[in-house]
Design a protein around this motif. Sequence first.
Motif, PDB file in Angstrom:
ATOM      1  N   GLY A 182     -14.015  18.260 -31.697  1.00  0.00           N
ATOM      2  CA  GLY A 182     -14.278  17.692 -30.595  1.00  0.00           C
ATOM      3  C   GLY A 182     -12.934  16.703 -30.458  1.00  0.00           C
ATOM      4  O   GLY A 182     -12.894  16.379 -29.307  1.00  0.00           O
ATOM      5  N   THR A 183     -12.200  16.483 -31.541  1.00  0.00           N
ATOM      6  CA  THR A 183     -11.247  15.503 -31.506  1.00  0.00           C
ATOM      7  C   THR A 183     -10.044  16.145 -30.941  1.00  0.00           C
ATOM      8  O   THR A 183      -9.323  15.471 -30.143  1.00  0.00           O
ATOM      9  CB  THR A 183     -10.493  15.294 -33.106  1.00  0.00           C
ATOM     10  N   LEU A 184      -9.915  17.478 -31.108  1.00  0.00           N
ATOM     11  CA  LEU A 184      -8.720  18.386 -30.381  1.00  0.00           C
ATOM     12  C   LEU A 184      -8.960  18.322 -28.906  1.00  0.00           C
ATOM     13  O   LEU A 184      -8.025  18.061 -28.287  1.00  0.00           O
ATOM     14  CB  LEU A 184      -8.776  19.588 -31.049  1.00  0.00           C
ATOM     15  N   GLY A 185     -10.532  18.240 -28.558  1.00  0.00           N
ATOM     16  CA  GLY A 185     -10.737  18.352 -27.423  1.00  0.00           C
ATOM     17  C   GLY A 185     -10.394  17.058 -26.462  1.00  0.00           C
ATOM     18  O   GLY A 185      -9.972  17.177 -25.512  1.00  0.00           O
ATOM     19  N   SER A 186     -10.639  15.842 -27.277  1.00  0.00           N
ATOM     20  CA  SER A 186     -10.198  14.581 -26.824  1.00  0.00           C
ATOM     21  C   SER A 186      -8.463  14.590 -26.553  1.00  0.00           C
ATOM     22  O   SER A 186      -8.161  13.979 -25.482  1.00  0.00           O
ATOM     23  CB  SER A 186     -10.620  13.332 -27.829  1.00  0.00           C
ATOM     24  N   LEU A 187      -7.841  15.175 -27.445  1.00  0.00           N
ATOM     25  CA  LEU A 187      -6.386  15.296 -27.193  1.00  0.00           C
ATOM     26  C   LEU A 187      -6.001  16.130 -25.940  1.00  0.00           C
ATOM     27  O   LEU A 187      -5.118  15.606 -25.405  1.00  0.00           O
ATOM     28  CB  LEU A 187      -5.899  15.745 -28.455  1.00  0.00           C
ATOM     29  N   VAL A 188      -6.904  17.087 -25.911  1.00  0.00           N
ATOM     30  CA  VAL A 188      -6.474  18.228 -24.693  1.00  0.00           C
ATOM     31  C   VAL A 188      -6.699  17.287 -23.331  1.00  0.00           C
ATOM     32  O   VAL A 188      -5.826  17.408 -22.595  1.00  0.00           O
ATOM     33  CB  VAL A 188      -7.392  19.221 -24.822  1.00  0.00           C
ATOM     34  N   ILE A 189      -7.865  16.242 -23.294  1.00  0.00           N
ATOM     35  CA  ILE A 189      -8.094  15.608 -22.009  1.00  0.00           C
ATOM     36  C   ILE A 189      -7.027  14.623 -21.914  1.00  0.00           C
ATOM     37  O   ILE A 189      -6.635  14.375 -20.766  1.00  0.00           O
ATOM     38  CB  ILE A 189      -9.340  15.051 -22.054  1.00  0.00           C
ATOM     39  N   LEU A 190      -6.569  14.010 -23.101  1.00  0.00           N
ATOM     40  CA  LEU A 190      -5.463  12.881 -22.878  1.00  0.00           C
ATOM     41  C   LEU A 190      -4.462  13.643 -22.045  1.00  0.00           C
ATOM     42  O   LEU A 190      -3.557  13.110 -21.583  1.00  0.00           O
ATOM     43  CB  LEU A 190      -5.284  12.750 -24.174  1.00  0.00           C
ATOM     44  N   VAL A 191      -3.769  14.940 -22.803  1.00  0.00           N
ATOM     45  CA  VAL A 191      -2.623  15.759 -22.042  1.00  0.00           C
ATOM     46  C   VAL A 191      -2.904  16.025 -20.867  1.00  0.00           C
ATOM     47  O   VAL A 191      -2.069  15.895 -19.950  1.00  0.00           O
ATOM     48  CB  VAL A 191      -2.266  16.650 -23.003  1.00  0.00           C
ATOM     49  N   GLY A 192      -4.073  16.343 -20.391  1.00  0.00           N
ATOM     50  CA  GLY A 192      -4.380  16.787 -19.136  1.00  0.00           C
ATOM     51  C   GLY A 192      -4.390  15.577 -18.133  1.00  0.00           C
ATOM     52  O   GLY A 192      -3.953  15.734 -16.864  1.00  0.00           O
ATOM     53  N   GLY A 193      -4.683  14.387 -18.775  1.00  0.00           N
ATOM     54  CA  GLY A 193      -4.643  13.268 -17.540  1.00  0.00           C
ATOM     55  C   GLY A 193      -3.382  12.760 -17.351  1.00  0.00           C
ATOM     56  O   GLY A 193      -3.152  12.252 -16.420  1.00  0.00           O
ATOM     57  N   ILE A 194      -2.793  12.796 -18.472  1.00  0.00           N
ATOM     58  CA  ILE A 194      -0.993  12.321 -18.432  1.00  0.00           C
ATOM     59  C   ILE A 194      -0.214  13.508 -17.302  1.00  0.00           C
ATOM     60  O   ILE A 194       0.396  13.239 -16.333  1.00  0.00           O
ATOM     61  CB  ILE A 194      -0.347  12.391 -19.519  1.00  0.00           C
TER      62      ILE A 194
END
Length: 454
Positions: free
Chosen positions: A409-421
């Motif tokens: 779940g934490t890795l998923g949050s980081l993936v979404i952060l990267v996608g947003g940027i």
Amino acid sequence: MEDKKIEIKQHYGLLTALSMIVGICVGSGIFFKSDDILAYTGGDVLLGVLVFCIGALCVIFGSITLTELASRTEKTGGVVGYFEEFISPAAASAFGWFQVWVYFPTITVVVAWVAGIYTTMLFNLPSTLETQVGIGLIYLTFLFGMNYISLKAGGRFQNLTTFIKLIPLIGIGLVGLFWSAPNPEIPNEVAVIGTSSVGLGWLAALAPMAFSFEGWVISTTITPEVKNAKRNMPIALTIGPLIVLVVYLAYFLGTVSIVGEEYILSTGDAAISQIGTAILGANGESIMLTFVLIAVLGVVNGLTLGYIRLPQALATKNMIPMSDSIKVMDAKRELSPASTIFAFVVSLVWMGLHYISQKTSLLSGGDISEIAIVFSYLAYAVLYLKVIQLKREGVIKNVFLGYVAPVLGTLGSLVILVGGIFSNPTFVPFFLIFSLLVCIAGFVYYQKKNQIAS
């Protein structure tokens, strides 16, 4: 005068909790973001499927992780209650401010605006920003009023719209399995956009994907009103995202099968009209747009249903200004009128800001909801890490629930952060800082209020 404490009754069953998750996730995003996902992947369908699966996994592992907290607390306010119980009251106030001032209102007004867009398409009204926003305000006012006046009406509307919206999504998926007709010609007035190689650019598809899946956590706000919540909420939070993934993949693959990648890339949101005509004939466009509008209104209803309770929940914890007034509940409706008005006024302010941002193209094609979504996943990661701590302390026994799910779940949050940027490198960092400042304000407010009280 001494406030009377009103006992919160359990109005909703597992079906309503499930329909909130499915009903809020499945609605606006899949209809006007799936073409964005395909565009960011350069028309690569398999890459688009991968993006949807990544989104589902982020939500599924995140929701499974939060069920460990949901089953161990009776605090109100959904995720705010989890922060209060497992992190600190000050941290809960910080996240509560983010939700009440930014998260709920921005997403609610954007989806209400989308309902306005589809209304103009359905009834052939002038498709101006002013008309779209005006219709969105009418929907917003009606649904805020309905959810305050009648608890049962809001819940029934949520259940009804959830089932109705699944009809075209699943139907398009099933039709797509057997579709053999040639792809339609792209209208002459539309520029043809073909498939292309995008390299790492596909990561930008994670931003519209996050919007498509966003909303699942809002169902936690009605936890105190769900019958047998410690059993039903974990079930809903686990099964709900799986249903959403199946529906999304069915719709996505069905649309590609019926009209083709190039048609979707070239026409964008208008592709749904062609799909309706292809399947149902001359009246197909109107029928399909009717289903889409109902689906989007179901999302606005679910957001409203959750939002009007949040100021009330924060006020009972003295986490927002005017708490003494906001926490006073109407005994008949079992809701706070001041909480409903508070949420509605904040939404009106954000609708005004949304209008300005769209009118001036301030966000370079984005919208104000992007302020909230990426930041919210980073905030959830704090709770995921807390679940890991509970496992290390022996409170949680299961290795998958205590380690695997929260880590993923934490890795998923980081993936979404990267996608947003990737999707908006100019404004997303600004949005993150803005949201952080709101949280800091909430944290400081609670600390000062607590010092004064003590």
